[in-house]
Design a protein around this motif. Structure first.
Motif, PDB file in Angstrom:
ATOM      1  N   ARG A 160     -15.041   0.052  28.457  1.00 41.17           N
ATOM      2  CA  ARG A 160     -14.621  -1.673  27.231  1.00 41.17           C
ATOM      3  C   ARG A 160     -13.072  -0.963  27.166  1.00 41.17           C
ATOM      4  NH1 ARG A 160     -18.321  -0.538  23.710  1.00 41.17           N
ATOM      5  NH2 ARG A 160     -16.348   0.887  22.460  1.00 41.17           N
ATOM      6  N   ARG A 161     -12.801   0.134  26.852  1.00 40.60           N
ATOM      7  CA  ARG A 161     -12.042   0.359  27.066  1.00 40.60           C
ATOM      8  C   ARG A 161     -10.569   0.620  28.402  1.00 40.60           C
ATOM      9  NH1 ARG A 161     -14.622   6.165  24.912  1.00 40.60           N
ATOM     10  NH2 ARG A 161     -14.182   5.231  22.612  1.00 40.60           N
ATOM     11  N   GLU A 176     -10.172   4.475  19.160  1.00 42.51           N
ATOM     12  CA  GLU A 176     -10.419   3.686  19.807  1.00 42.51           C
ATOM     13  C   GLU A 176      -9.074   2.925  20.185  1.00 42.51           C
ATOM     14  OE1 GLU A 176     -13.342   2.127  22.485  1.00 42.51           O
ATOM     15  OE2 GLU A 176     -13.284   3.754  21.254  1.00 42.51           O
ATOM     16  N   GLN A 177      -8.401   2.299  19.229  1.00 45.48           N
ATOM     17  CA  GLN A 177      -7.141   1.428  19.091  1.00 45.48           C
ATOM     18  C   GLN A 177      -6.940   2.095  20.191  1.00 45.48           C
ATOM     19  OE1 GLN A 177      -6.917  -0.329  15.436  1.00 45.48           O
ATOM     20  NE2 GLN A 177      -7.703  -1.643  15.310  1.00 45.48           N
ATOM     21  N   LEU A 223      -4.601  -5.941  29.688  1.00 49.27           N
ATOM     22  CA  LEU A 223      -3.692  -5.966  28.416  1.00 49.27           C
ATOM     23  C   LEU A 223      -2.231  -5.746  28.867  1.00 49.27           C
ATOM     24  CD1 LEU A 223      -4.134  -4.497  24.743  1.00 49.27           C
ATOM     25  CD2 LEU A 223      -3.421  -6.979  24.996  1.00 49.27           C
ATOM     26  N   THR A 236      -9.954  -3.255  28.267  1.00 45.72           N
ATOM     27  CA  THR A 236      -9.100  -3.622  27.687  1.00 45.72           C
ATOM     28  C   THR A 236      -7.988  -4.029  27.635  1.00 45.72           C
ATOM     29  OG1 THR A 236     -10.582  -3.785  25.980  1.00 45.72           O
ATOM     30  CG2 THR A 236      -8.906  -4.338  24.911  1.00 45.72           C
ATOM     31  N   GLY A 237      -7.824  -2.735  27.678  1.00 44.73           N
ATOM     32  CA  GLY A 237      -6.240  -1.880  28.532  1.00 44.73           C
ATOM     33  C   GLY A 237      -5.895  -2.507  29.198  1.00 44.73           C
ATOM     34  N   VAL A 296      -6.720   2.621  23.771  1.00 42.76           N
ATOM     35  CA  VAL A 296      -7.141   1.728  24.543  1.00 42.76           C
ATOM     36  C   VAL A 296      -5.154   1.658  24.522  1.00 42.76           C
ATOM     37  CG1 VAL A 296      -6.491  -1.053  23.928  1.00 42.76           C
ATOM     38  CG2 VAL A 296      -8.693   0.479  23.870  1.00 42.76           C
ATOM     39  N   CYS A 308      -3.246   1.033  28.621  1.00 46.52           N
ATOM     40  CA  CYS A 308      -2.244  -0.116  28.178  1.00 46.52           C
ATOM     41  C   CYS A 308      -0.414   0.349  28.991  1.00 46.52           C
ATOM     42  CB  CYS A 308      -2.325  -1.158  26.937  1.00 46.52           C
ATOM     43  SG  CYS A 308      -1.220  -2.065  26.897  1.00 46.52           S
TER      44      CYS A 308
END
Length: 303
Positions: A68-69, A125-126, A76, A72-73, A129, A133
């Motif tokens: 998931r990380r 978590e953020q 983006l 998502t990264g 990511v 990114c």
């Protein structure tokens, strides 16, 4: 062609098996020739540890968090990198405003941004990511910028001659023409993203393959450490292969080296949409029609 492809696959599988065999011999006999293998787990021990973990809920949870990380990264980074790279290549204003900032920040390793992520973002978590990114963003941006600037101006001039505006040029010429370079950057970016997401999980993560690998190291579970390494390698292979397959699919209109070789041997044009018939020019004739000293200038950004 199928026999050649099967032969290549056999060679690749043989190289992997040879590496595993060498690993087993060096660790089983505790070879110590400057490099010390007596503390390394054997292939059998790693395989046994992997078999014990694959079916557990903790292993699936770690896989889910890491995937998931990375997805998502990376997505983006792909969107932002292509947009920023195209803007810098096409606009002097964007090049003047963003170019110096990019060149100053780009040499900073993404993993060095961990303190920034901790201070800037409310959750770990953020932050992970964000680091993922940042790792993939710059390879995508640089590749996109060079790919857009390297486009021949002939195609843009042709679209403008037929009344097309900037939007038409962007979607019909710039982005399709830059796709091979863009996917080159994406292939590099996915590898760098995996390096940084695993490192970030080791430093500040609570779950994930990197976190679990570091935990195994702290409790001296060396087979578990190698299970993490094997898992990271497998995930990296799968994601990079997915990027390559998507790149081949969206650039299917490009002539492939094998197709061009067959076309030159047969005297027929290669690629979909190529003219056919007695009056159609052959690839060799097309090459001769291009002057040897014809320049291919880089596209200068426009205001």
């Amino acid at each position: 062609m199928s026999a050649a492809r099967a032969g290549r696959r056999l060679v690749r599988a043989g190289s992997l098996l040879a590496a595993l065999g060498l690993w087993q011999v060096l660790t089983a006999y505790d070879v110590n020739l400057w490099l010390r293998f007596e503390q390394f787990p054997t292939v059998g021990e790693v395989a046994s540890a992997l078999a014990d973990r694959v079916g557990t809920a903790a292993y699936r949870q770690d896989l889910g968090h890491s995937l998931r990380r990375i997805v998502t990264g990376f997505l983006l980074a792909a969107v932002l990198g292509v947009a920023a790279g195209t803007a810098i290549a096409r606009s002097r204003w964007a090049a003047d405003l963003l170019g110096p900032l990019v060149e100053v920040v780009r040499p900073i390793p993404a993993i060095a941004l961990v303190p920034v992520a901790i201070l800037l973002l409310p959750t770990n978590e953020q932050g992970i990511v964000f680091i993922t990114c940042a790792a993939a963003f710059f390879p995508v941006l640089v590749s996109t910028r060079h790919a857009v600037r390297a486009l021949s101006p002939v195609w843009e001039e042709a679209v403008r001659t037929m009344g097309g505006g900037r939007a038409r040029v962007l979607w019909s010429v710039v982005l399709p023409g830059a796709l091979p370079g863009v996917f080159g950057g994406l292939s590099v970016g996915i590898g760098v993203a995996w390096i940084c997401v695993i490192s970030a999980e080791m430093i500040s993560g609570e779950y994930g393959v990197g976190y679990r690998t570091w935990q195994d190291y702290t409790v001296v579970d060396y087979p578990g450490v190698f299970v993490g390494m094997v898992t990271i390698g497998a995930l990296g292979l799968l994601t990079s292969t997915a990027v390559e397959l998507v790149g081949r699919r969206v650039t299917a209109w490009l002539p492939r080296p094998a197709a061009w070789g067959a076309a030159f041997r047969s005297g027929a044009p290669a690629g979909p949409g190529a003219p056919s018939g007695a009056g159609a020019p052959t690839p060799a004739a097309a090459v001769r029609a291009v002057p040897a000293d014809a320049p291919v200038p880089e596209k200068e950004p426009v205001p």
